[in-house]
Scaffold this active site. Structure first.
Site, PDB file in Angstrom:
ATOM      1  N   GLY A   1       0.840  -1.194   0.000  1.00 36.76           N
ATOM      2  CA  GLY A   1       0.000   0.000   0.000  1.00 36.76           C
ATOM      3  C   GLY A   1       0.866   1.231   0.000  1.00 36.76           C
ATOM      4  O   GLY A   1       2.090   1.166  -0.189  1.00 36.76           O
ATOM      5  N   GLY A   2       0.220   2.384   0.227  1.00 34.73           N
ATOM      6  CA  GLY A   2       0.947   3.632   0.182  1.00 34.73           C
ATOM      7  C   GLY A   2       2.014   3.743   1.256  1.00 34.73           C
ATOM      8  O   GLY A   2       3.006   4.455   1.089  1.00 34.73           O
ATOM      9  N   MET A   3       1.804   3.053   2.390  1.00 32.59           N
ATOM     10  CA  MET A   3       2.771   3.133   3.477  1.00 32.59           C
ATOM     11  C   MET A   3       3.919   2.146   3.312  1.00 32.59           C
ATOM     12  O   MET A   3       4.940   2.277   3.979  1.00 32.59           O
ATOM     13  CB  MET A   3       2.066   2.859   4.809  1.00 32.59           C
ATOM     14  CG  MET A   3       1.244   4.013   5.307  1.00 32.59           C
ATOM     15  SD  MET A   3       2.264   5.376   5.890  1.00 32.59           S
ATOM     16  CE  MET A   3       2.938   4.653   7.371  1.00 32.59           C
ATOM     17  N   GLY A   4       3.785   1.123   2.489  1.00 29.12           N
ATOM     18  CA  GLY A   4       4.870   0.166   2.348  1.00 29.12           C
ATOM     19  C   GLY A   4       4.347  -1.223   2.070  1.00 29.12           C
ATOM     20  O   GLY A   4       3.320  -1.398   1.413  1.00 29.12           O
TER      21      GLY A   4
ATOM     22  N   VAL B   1       3.646  -5.319   3.713  1.00 30.75           N
ATOM     23  CA  VAL B   1       3.397  -6.103   4.927  1.00 30.75           C
ATOM     24  C   VAL B   1       3.770  -7.557   4.654  1.00 30.75           C
ATOM     25  O   VAL B   1       3.358  -8.138   3.643  1.00 30.75           O
ATOM     26  CB  VAL B   1       1.925  -6.000   5.368  1.00 30.75           C
ATOM     27  CG1 VAL B   1       1.704  -6.800   6.654  1.00 30.75           C
ATOM     28  CG2 VAL B   1       1.520  -4.548   5.578  1.00 30.75           C
TER      29      VAL B   1
ATOM     30  N   LYS C   1       5.350  -4.755   9.126  1.00 31.02           N
ATOM     31  CA  LYS C   1       5.099  -3.711   8.141  1.00 31.02           C
ATOM     32  C   LYS C   1       6.367  -2.898   7.939  1.00 31.02           C
ATOM     33  O   LYS C   1       6.951  -2.386   8.905  1.00 31.02           O
ATOM     34  CB  LYS C   1       3.965  -2.806   8.628  1.00 31.02           C
ATOM     35  CG  LYS C   1       3.493  -1.784   7.612  1.00 31.02           C
ATOM     36  CD  LYS C   1       2.248  -1.085   8.153  1.00 31.02           C
ATOM     37  CE  LYS C   1       1.591  -0.234   7.089  1.00 31.02           C
ATOM     38  NZ  LYS C   1       0.357   0.397   7.595  1.00 31.02           N
TER      39      LYS C   1
ATOM     40  N   ASP D   1      -8.715   6.427   7.231  1.00 34.37           N
ATOM     41  CA  ASP D   1      -8.634   5.632   6.002  1.00 34.37           C
ATOM     42  C   ASP D   1      -9.510   4.395   6.104  1.00 34.37           C
ATOM     43  O   ASP D   1      -9.104   3.295   5.722  1.00 34.37           O
ATOM     44  CB  ASP D   1      -7.180   5.235   5.725  1.00 34.37           C
ATOM     45  CG  ASP D   1      -6.978   4.745   4.282  1.00 34.37           C
ATOM     46  OD1 ASP D   1      -7.831   5.049   3.429  1.00 34.37           O
ATOM     47  OD2 ASP D   1      -5.976   4.054   4.031  1.00 34.37           O
TER      48      ASP D   1
END
Length: 421
Positions: free
Chosen positions: A17-20, A22, A37, A133
């Site tokens: 996703g946008g954060m990285g 998993v 993550k 979100d």
């Protein structure tokens, strides 16, 4: 393919996703499987700082959230210059996958998912955390039917902890535009922004798609902010009027026009959710003072009873179920003293926590639902009271023994309301 991160043995990628990214991983120290993550790879220098700050905020915020509907955070840090977060690995299916394979949910199941999500939000908002979100891919149904709210990674603290600073980034609108509240798109996130996103999710659970789906991000912003929500009845027939009204209220353009809190939404959704017997009874382990103070309240001395409830709540060693029972009793005293709206708001908050702790079928939960309906009648909200009572009648028949003094109370009140109407 990387196989380790410090002591964690990475086994398989779970998602990006946008954060990285998993990963599932083995933790040899605890002997359990966890989710790890990792921060997104380095991009432009300015973006790196933003991502690092947001990631570290996720670690601080999520690690202090302690609720069965939120995966626990076990560890976080940096390894060879790479930031990571270690949390519970949640088995099950994300709701977006459920919708894709099975289509819209039955009304009761959709309402139940939304109710339990609202309970998690009520807790998080009480900790000054907004999710920001909420979407089907961030809601997981476990094999035993529990709901887990994933990824508080773009959460923002309403009131930062001592020593923390509020994080805002210019031109940044964390979240997913299909489910984003109008005010969030322009950087003005408040707790009821999560309720708008919950309305989008519930709309999709009932119809198979969110209210607005077409166009560029800018067009979606415009639709959320300005265009009427497509009538739910046009996309699915048979949804109860009251539930359609609640979805419409969640999707109001202005934050102040939505329900006041997630706890209130959870309480309203009980009208359409199934009730099963709870795992244990609150009365089985009740503090001995609770019955004494309740008798004092019923004897017509609410002011004195309120003082004693407050003393009990301040006493050390009182269990959480008993604290909730004391809060409910204190709210009834407040209502008896004429502060009906204050009492109603407190009971709605108590209900969300009771259902999470005790289970939906616990008699204490039924009692709180009944008292909420009574207060709704006092405030003139008879339609909402009738919706709650209609569901409560059947729930009490399934849970309460025939000789229970509470049996029949809800049917009697419902009949009186119908005659009044």
């Amino acid at each position: 393919m990387r196989r380790s991160l410090g002591r964690y043995e990475l086994t398989r990628e779970l998602g990006r996703g946008g954060m990285g990214v998993v990963w599932a991983a083995n933790d040899p120290d605890s002997g359990r499987e966890v989710a790890v993550k990792l921060l997104a790879p380095r991009g432009r220098g300015t973006e790196l700082t933003m991502l690092e700050r947001r990631f570290l905020r996720e670690a601080r915020l999520t690690s202090r959230l302690d609720h069965p509907g939120i995966p626990a955070v076990h560890d976080h840090g940096s390894h060879e210059g790479e930031l990571y977060l270690v949390m519970d690995l949640v088995p099950g299916r994300a709701l977006d996958a459920v919708l894709e394979s099975d289509g819209p949910l039955p009304v009761e199941q959709a309402a139940d998912v939304a109710r339990r999500t609202a309970e998690v939000l009520a807790y998080a908002h009480g900790q000054s955390v907004v999710h920001r979100d909420l979407k089907p891919s961030n809601l997981m149904i476990t094999p035993d039917g529990e709901i887990k709210v994933l990824d508080f990674g773009v959460a923002a603290a309403l009131e930062p902890q001592p020593g923390e600073t509020r994080f805002t980034a210019a031109n940044a609108t964390p979240g997913t535009v299909v489910y984003m509240a109008p005010e969030q798109a322009v950087g003005k996130t408040v707790p009821v922004s999560d309720l708008y996103s919950l309305g989008c999710v519930l709309y999709e659970l009932l119809t198979g798609s969110p209210p607005f789906t077409d166009g560029s991000p800018f067009m979606l912003y415009h639709q959320h902010a300005n265009e009427p929500v497509p009538p739910l009845a046009d996309r699915r027939s048979g949804v109860p009027d009251g539930l359609r009204t609640l979805v419409a209220a969640l999707l109001e353009k202005k934050p102040e026009d939505r329900p006041a809190s997630a706890a209130e939404v959870a309480a309203l959704l009980t009208a359409w959710t199934p009730v099963l017997p709870g795992p244990r009874s609150a009365t089985a382990l009740a503090h001995p003072r609770l019955a004494e103070i309740a008798a004092l309240r019923r004897s017509g001395r609410p002011a004195r009873a309120l003082e004693e409830y407050e003393e009990l709540m301040a006493a050390p060693g009182v269990g959480r179920a008993d604290l909730l029972a004391a809060r409910a009793g204190a709210a009834l005293c407040v209502g008896a003293l004429g502060r009906t709206r204050e009492a109603l708001d407190e009971l709605k908050s108590v209900l969300a926590e009771q259902r999470s702790l005790l289970g939906a079928g616990d008699p204490a939960v039924l009692d709180t639902r009944y008292e909420i309906a009574v207060l709704l009648v006092r405030t003139g909200e008879r339609h909402a009271a009738v919706e709650l009572l209609r569901r409560l009648v059947g729930d009490e028949e399934r849970v309460l023994a025939a000789d229970d003094i509470r049996s029949g109370r809800t049917g009697s009140l419902l009949e009186r309301l119908r005659r009044m109407v």
